[in-house]
Design a protein around this motif. Structure first.
Motif, PDB file in Angstrom:
ATOM      1  N   ALA A  13     -19.356  53.162  17.050  1.00  0.00           N
ATOM      2  CA  ALA A  13     -19.496  51.213  17.101  1.00  0.00           C
ATOM      3  C   ALA A  13     -17.894  51.468  17.510  1.00  0.00           C
ATOM      4  CB  ALA A  13     -19.844  51.342  15.865  1.00  0.00           C
ATOM      5  N   ASN A  14     -16.779  51.401  16.455  1.00  0.00           N
ATOM      6  CA  ASN A  14     -15.986  51.400  16.563  1.00  0.00           C
ATOM      7  C   ASN A  14     -15.493  51.721  18.034  1.00  0.00           C
ATOM      8  OD1 ASN A  14     -15.665  50.543  14.149  1.00  0.00           O
ATOM      9  ND2 ASN A  14     -14.832  52.132  13.146  1.00  0.00           N
ATOM     10  N   SER A  15     -15.459  52.648  18.775  1.00  0.00           N
ATOM     11  CA  SER A  15     -14.963  52.956  19.514  1.00  0.00           C
ATOM     12  C   SER A  15     -15.484  51.904  20.990  1.00  0.00           C
ATOM     13  CB  SER A  15     -16.060  53.997  20.129  1.00  0.00           C
ATOM     14  OG  SER A  15     -15.207  55.035  19.495  1.00  0.00           O
ATOM     15  N   PHE A  16     -16.933  51.253  21.013  1.00  0.00           N
ATOM     16  CA  PHE A  16     -17.478  50.368  21.728  1.00  0.00           C
ATOM     17  C   PHE A  16     -16.304  48.950  21.296  1.00  0.00           C
ATOM     18  CE2 PHE A  16     -19.261  46.446  22.251  1.00  0.00           C
ATOM     19  CZ  PHE A  16     -19.812  46.661  23.002  1.00  0.00           C
ATOM     20  N   GLY A  17     -16.207  48.837  19.985  1.00  0.00           N
ATOM     21  CA  GLY A  17     -14.855  47.737  20.072  1.00  0.00           C
ATOM     22  C   GLY A  17     -14.086  47.782  20.386  1.00  0.00           C
ATOM     23  N   VAL A  18     -13.414  48.557  20.320  1.00  0.00           N
ATOM     24  CA  VAL A  18     -12.146  49.039  20.985  1.00  0.00           C
ATOM     25  C   VAL A  18     -11.831  48.861  22.755  1.00  0.00           C
ATOM     26  CG1 VAL A  18     -10.265  50.244  21.249  1.00  0.00           C
ATOM     27  CG2 VAL A  18     -10.765  50.320  19.375  1.00  0.00           C
ATOM     28  N   TRP A  19     -13.096  49.487  23.327  1.00  0.00           N
ATOM     29  CA  TRP A  19     -12.987  49.126  24.784  1.00  0.00           C
ATOM     30  C   TRP A  19     -13.540  47.248  25.062  1.00  0.00           C
ATOM     31  CZ3 TRP A  19     -17.327  47.040  26.961  1.00  0.00           C
ATOM     32  CH2 TRP A  19     -17.422  47.597  28.836  1.00  0.00           C
TER      33      TRP A  19
ATOM     34  N   GLY B  35     -31.489  56.209   6.829  1.00  0.00           N
ATOM     35  CA  GLY B  35     -31.906  54.828   7.480  1.00  0.00           C
ATOM     36  C   GLY B  35     -31.079  53.583   7.496  1.00  0.00           C
ATOM     37  N   ALA B  36     -31.278  52.593   6.394  1.00  0.00           N
ATOM     38  CA  ALA B  36     -29.897  52.284   6.185  1.00  0.00           C
ATOM     39  C   ALA B  36     -28.638  51.721   7.257  1.00  0.00           C
ATOM     40  CB  ALA B  36     -30.161  51.173   5.157  1.00  0.00           C
ATOM     41  N   ALA B  37     -28.536  53.222   7.470  1.00  0.00           N
ATOM     42  CA  ALA B  37     -26.845  53.074   7.536  1.00  0.00           C
ATOM     43  C   ALA B  37     -26.996  53.501   8.938  1.00  0.00           C
ATOM     44  CB  ALA B  37     -26.125  54.468   6.944  1.00  0.00           C
ATOM     45  N   GLN B  38     -28.275  53.896   9.569  1.00  0.00           N
ATOM     46  CA  GLN B  38     -28.201  53.663  11.104  1.00  0.00           C
ATOM     47  C   GLN B  38     -28.603  52.346  11.528  1.00  0.00           C
ATOM     48  OE1 GLN B  38     -27.421  55.825  12.938  1.00  0.00           O
ATOM     49  NE2 GLN B  38     -27.114  56.988  10.973  1.00  0.00           N
ATOM     50  N   LEU B  39     -29.234  51.826  11.139  1.00  0.00           N
ATOM     51  CA  LEU B  39     -30.213  49.895  10.716  1.00  0.00           C
ATOM     52  C   LEU B  39     -28.598  49.292  11.343  1.00  0.00           C
ATOM     53  CD1 LEU B  39     -33.008  49.132   8.727  1.00  0.00           C
ATOM     54  CD2 LEU B  39     -32.314  49.934  11.492  1.00  0.00           C
ATOM     55  N   ILE B  40     -27.442  49.784  10.440  1.00  0.00           N
ATOM     56  CA  ILE B  40     -26.300  48.905  10.176  1.00  0.00           C
ATOM     57  C   ILE B  40     -25.378  48.537  11.363  1.00  0.00           C
ATOM     58  CG2 ILE B  40     -24.030  48.196   8.359  1.00  0.00           C
ATOM     59  CD1 ILE B  40     -26.317  48.011   6.236  1.00  0.00           C
ATOM     60  N   SER B  41     -25.484  49.948  10.928  1.00  0.00           N
ATOM     61  CA  SER B  41     -24.141  50.942  12.339  1.00  0.00           C
ATOM     62  C   SER B  41     -24.954  50.187  13.681  1.00  0.00           C
ATOM     63  CB  SER B  41     -24.426  52.363  12.661  1.00  0.00           C
ATOM     64  OG  SER B  41     -24.718  52.929  12.916  1.00  0.00           O
ATOM     65  N   THR B  42     -26.132  49.990  14.263  1.00  0.00           N
ATOM     66  CA  THR B  42     -26.583  49.631  15.437  1.00  0.00           C
ATOM     67  C   THR B  42     -25.799  48.291  15.703  1.00  0.00           C
ATOM     68  OG1 THR B  42     -29.092  49.598  14.585  1.00  0.00           O
ATOM     69  CG2 THR B  42     -28.265  51.299  15.762  1.00  0.00           C
ATOM     70  N   GLN B  43     -26.182  47.538  14.401  1.00  0.00           N
ATOM     71  CA  GLN B  43     -25.072  45.824  14.706  1.00  0.00           C
ATOM     72  C   GLN B  43     -24.448  46.341  14.417  1.00  0.00           C
ATOM     73  OE1 GLN B  43     -28.389  43.388  15.550  1.00  0.00           O
ATOM     74  NE2 GLN B  43     -28.681  45.351  15.554  1.00  0.00           N
ATOM     75  N   SER B  44     -23.544  47.447  14.311  1.00  0.00           N
ATOM     76  CA  SER B  44     -21.968  46.824  14.748  1.00  0.00           C
ATOM     77  C   SER B  44     -21.472  46.364  15.634  1.00  0.00           C
ATOM     78  CB  SER B  44     -20.969  48.213  13.903  1.00  0.00           C
ATOM     79  OG  SER B  44     -21.867  48.821  12.432  1.00  0.00           O
ATOM     80  N   ILE B  45     -21.918  46.567  16.876  1.00  0.00           N
ATOM     81  CA  ILE B  45     -21.878  47.112  18.281  1.00  0.00           C
ATOM     82  C   ILE B  45     -22.265  45.467  18.692  1.00  0.00           C
ATOM     83  CG2 ILE B  45     -22.486  47.183  20.722  1.00  0.00           C
ATOM     84  CD1 ILE B  45     -23.000  50.288  20.176  1.00  0.00           C
TER      85      ILE B  45
ATOM     86  N   LEU C 120     -20.268  39.833  19.330  1.00  0.00           N
ATOM     87  CA  LEU C 120     -19.890  38.548  18.612  1.00  0.00           C
ATOM     88  C   LEU C 120     -18.763  38.253  18.059  1.00  0.00           C
ATOM     89  CD1 LEU C 120     -23.206  37.972  16.921  1.00  0.00           C
ATOM     90  CD2 LEU C 120     -22.588  37.402  18.996  1.00  0.00           C
ATOM     91  N   HIS C 121     -17.960  39.300  18.057  1.00  0.00           N
ATOM     92  CA  HIS C 121     -16.647  38.378  18.064  1.00  0.00           C
ATOM     93  C   HIS C 121     -15.724  38.429  18.600  1.00  0.00           C
ATOM     94  CE1 HIS C 121     -15.777  39.446  12.767  1.00  0.00           C
ATOM     95  NE2 HIS C 121     -17.161  40.153  13.169  1.00  0.00           N
ATOM     96  N   THR C 122     -15.521  38.848  19.452  1.00  0.00           N
ATOM     97  CA  THR C 122     -14.926  38.502  21.323  1.00  0.00           C
ATOM     98  C   THR C 122     -15.859  37.980  21.789  1.00  0.00           C
ATOM     99  OG1 THR C 122     -16.470  40.548  22.241  1.00  0.00           O
ATOM    100  CG2 THR C 122     -14.275  40.732  20.889  1.00  0.00           C
TER     101      THR C 122
END
Length: 172
Positions: free
Chosen positions: A16-22, A91-101, A106-108
């Motif tokens: 997810a962080n890699s997507f944010g950098v891109w 399971g919860a970590a997966q839900l939250i990490s998919t929303q990181s993307i 949204l931040h940009t």
């Protein structure tokens, strides 16, 4: 269980962080907006696939990891408790990490102030309420398991808040 599940969050977070950098390195043009949205969707599906693989690997290797690596007690109830806690946290970590993307997106594409007031503050307030209710209902005996299960609810709340905010912004 907690250490093992936290470790499995490293890969989805890195992706997810890699997507944010891109995303942050690209200009805001109409074709770029559509490409960013398309890549966010693809990234979400990739993270879901990674999550499924981690879930399956964790499900089938947790007993071995618990007994051999951690040298934990060999009774069935503590193993079942640790496995259930691990799977709920994962399971919860997966839900939250998919929303990181989508939160990177949204931040940009949105004002940070709007994002804070529409997503982050409501999420924090609702998460605190969910965890308080889970701990109260669970009591001392099963409180940890109740709170681990509450992680799934908190992850779903984040998904709902992010998606509602995206609908309000009418992003392409």
């Amino acid at each position: 269980a907690l250490k093992f599940s936290n470790f499995t969050c490293a890969l989805p977070t890195a992706l997810a962080n890699s997507f944010g950098v891109w995303l942050g390195s690209k200009q805001k043009t109409k074709p770029m907006e559509l490409l960013a949205r398309q890549r966010a969707r693809i990234g979400t599906w990739i993270l879901c696939g990674v999550g499924l693989i981690q879930f399956l690997v964790g499900f089938f290797t947790f007993d071995w990891f618990y007994r051999v690596i951690l040298h934990a007690p060999n009774d069935a109830s503590s193993l079942a408790f640790a496995r259930t806690t691990f799977l709920l946290i994962l399971g919860a970590a997966q839900l939250i990490s998919t929303q990181s993307i989508w939160t990177f997106y949204l931040h940009t594409r949105s004002s940070v102030r709007l994002l804070v007031f529409k997503v982050w503050i409501p999420w924090i307030v609702l998460a605190a309420a969910v965890y308080a209710v889970a701990a109260t209902i669970g009591g001392s005996a099963s409180g940890a398991l109740s709170v681990a299960g509450a992680n799934l609810v908190v992850g779903l709340i984040l998904i709902i808040l992010v998606q509602v905010h995206m609908q309000e912004l009418q992003l392409p």
